[in-house]
Write a protein that holds these residues in place. Structure first.
Motif, PDB file in Angstrom:
ATOM      1  N   ILE A 125       0.861  -1.182   0.000  1.00 14.56           N
ATOM      2  CA  ILE A 125       0.000   0.000   0.000  1.00 14.56           C
ATOM      3  C   ILE A 125       0.898   1.233   0.000  1.00 14.56           C
ATOM      4  N   ILE A 126       0.309   2.351  -0.390  1.00 10.88           N
ATOM      5  CA  ILE A 126       0.990   3.649  -0.268  1.00 10.88           C
ATOM      6  C   ILE A 126       0.128   4.477   0.677  1.00 10.88           C
ATOM      7  N   PRO A 127       0.569   4.573   1.934  1.00 14.13           N
ATOM      8  CA  PRO A 127      -0.245   5.304   2.922  1.00 14.13           C
ATOM      9  C   PRO A 127      -0.205   6.813   2.687  1.00 14.13           C
ATOM     10  N   ASN A 128      -1.218   7.493   3.184  1.00 12.99           N
ATOM     11  CA  ASN A 128      -1.211   8.959   3.149  1.00 12.99           C
ATOM     12  C   ASN A 128      -1.239   9.514   4.578  1.00 12.99           C
ATOM     13  N   PHE A 129      -0.653   8.740   5.504  1.00 11.35           N
ATOM     14  CA  PHE A 129      -0.596   9.136   6.916  1.00 11.35           C
ATOM     15  C   PHE A 129       0.729   8.666   7.496  1.00 11.35           C
ATOM     16  N   SER A 130       1.050   9.190   8.649  1.00 12.69           N
ATOM     17  CA  SER A 130       2.267   8.781   9.361  1.00 12.69           C
ATOM     18  C   SER A 130       1.893   7.999  10.607  1.00 12.69           C
ATOM     19  N   LEU A 131       2.631   6.916  10.833  1.00  9.47           N
ATOM     20  CA  LEU A 131       2.414   6.104  12.020  1.00  9.47           C
ATOM     21  C   LEU A 131       3.652   5.251  12.223  1.00  9.47           C
ATOM     22  N   ASP A 132       4.091   5.168  13.483  1.00 11.70           N
ATOM     23  CA  ASP A 132       5.219   4.297  13.791  1.00 11.70           C
ATOM     24  C   ASP A 132       4.824   2.847  13.585  1.00 11.70           C
ATOM     25  N   LYS A 133       5.788   1.993  13.746  1.00  8.47           N
ATOM     26  CA  LYS A 133       5.562   0.559  13.601  1.00  8.47           C
ATOM     27  C   LYS A 133       4.488   0.108  14.585  1.00  8.47           C
ATOM     28  N   ILE A 134       3.589  -0.754  14.121  1.00  8.47           N
ATOM     29  CA  ILE A 134       2.585  -1.316  15.017  1.00  8.47           C
ATOM     30  C   ILE A 134       2.914  -2.787  15.243  1.00  8.47           C
TER      31      ILE A 134
END
Length: 186
Positions: free
Chosen positions: A17-26
């Protein structure tokens, strides 16, 4: 196992996927995912890709095999060969359905891809029916299921089980010492 269970298993397959948000590793039981950075591709299971897509948090990159030229080549090879040819993914039908139903805007030529995969499916199911018919007519006791997917096996499973049970009953009633050709459970 019904088709919805096979589809559930297919949702564990990995896509980009190409995300449009930022998030650390889950950190999940099934493994770590991420980090998620806008514009940078990341691999995730299909179930997460579809969830993020529904929430408009990403775009889904179609798998490599979901290409018109590759699918046309696969269709021609499947039609030409008598045996089942290897498929690009053990869940090609389920993934196609899921991705095209929920993310067709991210997949170029989605209608052509849907048609090609349906053609491949129809060819393989026709081969499977012919193989099952031959298997039953020759009164075989076992078969080799090379290059079949779980969904394809699931499609013909009930027919084969019923046929094999009937063959077993017929064979056991023809054995010496049987109850003179009558079925024991009727």
């Amino acid at each position: 196992m019904d088709p919805s269970e096979v589809e559930f298993i297919a949702e564990k397959e990995v896509v980009q996927i190409i995300p449009n948000f930022s998030l650390d590793k889950i950190y999940l039981i099934g493994g770590d995912l991420g980090p998620f950075n806008p514009g940078l591709p990341v691999s995730v299971p299909v179930w997460l890709a579809l969830n993020l897509k529904q929430r408009q948090k990403c775009s889904i990159v179609p798998p490599e095999w979901m290409d018109i030229d590759k699918l046309e080549e696969m269709r021609e090879l499947e039609r030409k060969e008598d045996a089942f040819t290897p498929v690009p993914s053990p869940y090609y039908m389920e993934l196609t359905k899921l991705l095209l139903n929920h993310s067709s805007d991210n997949i170029p030529k989605a209608d052509e891809i849907r048609t090609l995969v349906k053609d491949i499916w129809d060819t393989r199911i026709a081969k499977l029916r012919l193989s099952a018919d031959s298997f039953i007519n020759q009164q075989e006791a076992h078969a080799k299921l090379d290059n079949l997917t779980l969904m394809e096996i699931n499609t013909i499973r009930a027919f084969l089980l019923d046929s094999l049970n009937c063959m077993y009953k017929l064979r056991s009633n023809l054995q010496p010492g049987s109850t003179k050709g009558q079925f024991s459970d009727y």
